[in-house]
Structures are given as C-alpha cells and as structure tokens.
Design a protein around this motif. Sequence first.
Motif, PDB file in Angstrom:
ATOM      1  N   UNK A 165      -0.032 -17.839 -20.474  1.00 41.97           N
ATOM      2  CA  UNK A 165       0.458 -17.406 -19.166  1.00 41.97           C
ATOM      3  C   UNK A 165       0.491 -15.888 -19.044  1.00 41.97           C
ATOM      4  N   UNK A 166       0.798 -15.196 -20.130  1.00 38.83           N
ATOM      5  CA  UNK A 166       1.008 -13.739 -20.066  1.00 38.83           C
ATOM      6  C   UNK A 166      -0.166 -12.930 -20.616  1.00 38.83           C
ATOM      7  N   UNK A 167      -1.259 -13.609 -20.991  1.00 41.86           N
ATOM      8  CA  UNK A 167      -2.366 -12.904 -21.650  1.00 41.86           C
ATOM      9  C   UNK A 167      -2.911 -11.748 -20.817  1.00 41.86           C
ATOM     10  N   UNK A 168      -3.040 -11.948 -19.515  1.00 39.36           N
ATOM     11  CA  UNK A 168      -3.610 -10.909 -18.654  1.00 39.36           C
ATOM     12  C   UNK A 168      -2.570  -9.866 -18.225  1.00 39.36           C
ATOM     13  N   UNK A 169      -1.327 -10.285 -18.064  1.00 38.14           N
ATOM     14  CA  UNK A 169      -0.303  -9.374 -17.551  1.00 38.14           C
ATOM     15  C   UNK A 169       0.418  -8.592 -18.647  1.00 38.14           C
ATOM     16  N   UNK A 170       0.336  -9.058 -19.888  1.00 41.58           N
ATOM     17  CA  UNK A 170       1.057  -8.399 -20.982  1.00 41.58           C
ATOM     18  C   UNK A 170       0.120  -8.238 -22.175  1.00 41.58           C
ATOM     19  N   UNK A 171      -0.668  -7.166 -22.196  1.00 42.27           N
ATOM     20  CA  UNK A 171      -1.615  -6.958 -23.295  1.00 42.27           C
ATOM     21  C   UNK A 171      -0.903  -6.816 -24.639  1.00 42.27           C
ATOM     22  N   UNK A 172      -1.571  -7.241 -25.679  1.00 44.73           N
ATOM     23  CA  UNK A 172      -1.010  -7.109 -27.031  1.00 44.73           C
ATOM     24  C   UNK A 172      -0.948  -5.650 -27.444  1.00 44.73           C
ATOM     25  N   UNK A 173       0.045  -5.263 -28.227  1.00 44.01           N
ATOM     26  CA  UNK A 173       0.115  -3.872 -28.700  1.00 44.01           C
ATOM     27  C   UNK A 173      -1.058  -3.542 -29.604  1.00 44.01           C
ATOM     28  N   UNK A 174      -1.431  -2.280 -29.611  1.00 45.28           N
ATOM     29  CA  UNK A 174      -2.527  -1.848 -30.460  1.00 45.28           C
ATOM     30  C   UNK A 174      -2.118  -1.916 -31.932  1.00 45.28           C
ATOM     31  N   UNK A 175      -3.111  -2.130 -32.767  1.00 44.98           N
ATOM     32  CA  UNK A 175      -2.847  -2.144 -34.201  1.00 44.98           C
ATOM     33  C   UNK A 175      -2.598  -0.719 -34.693  1.00 44.98           C
ATOM     34  N   UNK A 176      -1.830  -0.611 -35.734  1.00 40.71           N
ATOM     35  CA  UNK A 176      -1.588   0.669 -36.392  1.00 40.71           C
ATOM     36  C   UNK A 176      -2.363   0.671 -37.707  1.00 40.71           C
ATOM     37  N   UNK A 177      -3.161   1.681 -37.902  1.00 41.83           N
ATOM     38  CA  UNK A 177      -3.884   1.803 -39.169  1.00 41.83           C
ATOM     39  C   UNK A 177      -2.883   2.074 -40.285  1.00 41.83           C
ATOM     40  N   UNK A 178      -2.854   1.165 -41.234  1.00 40.42           N
ATOM     41  CA  UNK A 178      -1.877   1.265 -42.319  1.00 40.42           C
ATOM     42  C   UNK A 178      -2.235   2.418 -43.258  1.00 40.42           C
ATOM     43  N   UNK A 179      -1.239   3.231 -43.574  1.00 43.02           N
ATOM     44  CA  UNK A 179      -1.423   4.318 -44.519  1.00 43.02           C
ATOM     45  C   UNK A 179      -1.005   3.837 -45.907  1.00 43.02           C
ATOM     46  N   UNK A 180      -1.976   3.475 -46.703  1.00 39.75           N
ATOM     47  CA  UNK A 180      -1.684   2.922 -48.017  1.00 39.75           C
ATOM     48  C   UNK A 180      -1.045   3.946 -48.932  1.00 39.75           C
ATOM     49  N   UNK A 181      -0.155   3.459 -49.794  1.00 40.91           N
ATOM     50  CA  UNK A 181       0.524   4.351 -50.728  1.00 40.91           C
ATOM     51  C   UNK A 181       0.708   3.626 -52.056  1.00 40.91           C
ATOM     52  N   UNK A 182       0.365   4.307 -53.125  1.00 42.01           N
ATOM     53  CA  UNK A 182       0.599   3.775 -54.450  1.00 42.01           C
ATOM     54  C   UNK A 182       1.849   4.431 -55.033  1.00 42.01           C
ATOM     55  N   UNK A 183       2.660   3.646 -55.715  1.00 44.04           N
ATOM     56  CA  UNK A 183       3.911   4.168 -56.252  1.00 44.04           C
ATOM     57  C   UNK A 183       3.728   4.844 -57.606  1.00 44.04           C
ATOM     58  N   UNK A 184       2.606   4.562 -58.263  1.00 42.94           N
ATOM     59  CA  UNK A 184       2.322   5.210 -59.540  1.00 42.94           C
ATOM     60  C   UNK A 184       1.288   6.300 -59.279  1.00 42.94           C
ATOM     61  N   UNK A 185       1.615   7.549 -59.602  1.00 44.25           N
ATOM     62  CA  UNK A 185       0.727   8.678 -59.316  1.00 44.25           C
ATOM     63  C   UNK A 185       0.193   9.301 -60.602  1.00 44.25           C
TER      64      UNK A 185
END
Length: 208
Positions: A188-208
């Motif tokens: 019902x809402x597909x046309x009136x309520x667009x999905x939010x854009x994806x966020x590009x994930x910023x990967x992080x490793x805990x061991x440096x």
Amino acid sequence: MKVVAVNGSPRFQGNTYTAIRMMTDVLESQGIETEILQLGNQPISGCTVCGGCRKDPEGMCVLPGDHLRDYVKKMLEADGIILGSPVYYGAIAGGMKCFLDRAFYASAGQFRHKVGYAVTAVRRAGGVAAFQQLCSYFNLAEMIIAPTTYWGIGYGALPGQVQQDTEGEDTMRLAAMNMAWLLRMQETTRDSLPAPQRIDKRGMNFIR
C-alpha cells in the motif's frame, strides 16, 4: 504477493515442514501465494571464500553442483521469506547453515526490507538458540522480522507431533498473520513512502 519458505530439514514432511505449513496455510487464507523449497535432503557445500559472488553479474554464489542459485532467485522474487530448520546440537541443520551463508553473503543487499520469519522444530532444548541463529540472517540483511508473542519453536520428536504443541501453533499462526499485514502495508505504501537509502558500512577491525 508471494512468500517462499525454505525447509532445511532432511525429512520432507517432518515437524519442520509441518510448522512451516502452519504459517503458509494462514498466508494462503490471506490471499498470499506460498511455495516451500525442500533443501534439507540435498548436498549443499559451504562457502569457500572464493570471491566469485563479487564478480558474478547477478551477485550470486558461483559454486556449482547444487540448486542454490535457483532457490535464491525464488527468494529474491518473493515478498517474504520463511526459514525453517530442525535443531541439531543446539543449532540449525548443517546443510541449512551452508545454504544460508552462501545465499545471504552474496545476496544480502538484495533481500533488504523483505519480510521474514524463522521456524525451528526441536524435541526438547536448543530451539531458542537456533531461532536466533536464523533471525541473524534476516537482521544483517536489513529484513523486517514479523512479530509474534513467542519464539518460533515447535516441539515434537516424531513427525507430526509438533501439531500437539498448541502454543507453538498459535505462535506460528500469529506470525503469519502479522507477516501478511506487513506485506499488505508495504504494498500500500510502496509508492508514497520510499525506502531509506542504504548507508555504506565503514568496516573496522579491532586488532590493529
């Protein structure tokens, strides 16, 4: 609208299948098409970290020798997905794990905002852990998990005994009703309520 269910049990009409049918019967009564894919008795190899899915034009796993691509295509075409598995050693079945690792790693972004629910069948214990294991795939793929009043667990040892778990049946049926409602709301809402854009994930490793 269509919902595809993946049965990860080696037994085609065991308790996992019966629990899935508790949901699909309700969905069909709501006018939603369903299809159950029998996965559990097929040889499915695990991910080999070959990176082929990143080069594939369809963004799918490229390992040969099984029906994974055909099943994933059905899942991508569906509006909702049900994942069902028996509980082995407190976790989902091995073949189901191999399938989901490959399917969701390669195609997770394409499952975004589909409606999902997890079903587990267990003799006695380990159902909650297996249920949460299945839901992790939904969550990391940005899917919407249908709500209900308890975990998606059906209890029973011999095939068909899950039907004696009346609370489990009520849980599955309510999840299916909520899934149907979410699917209709999306439509019902597909046309009136667009999905939010994806966020590009910023990967992080805990061991440096």
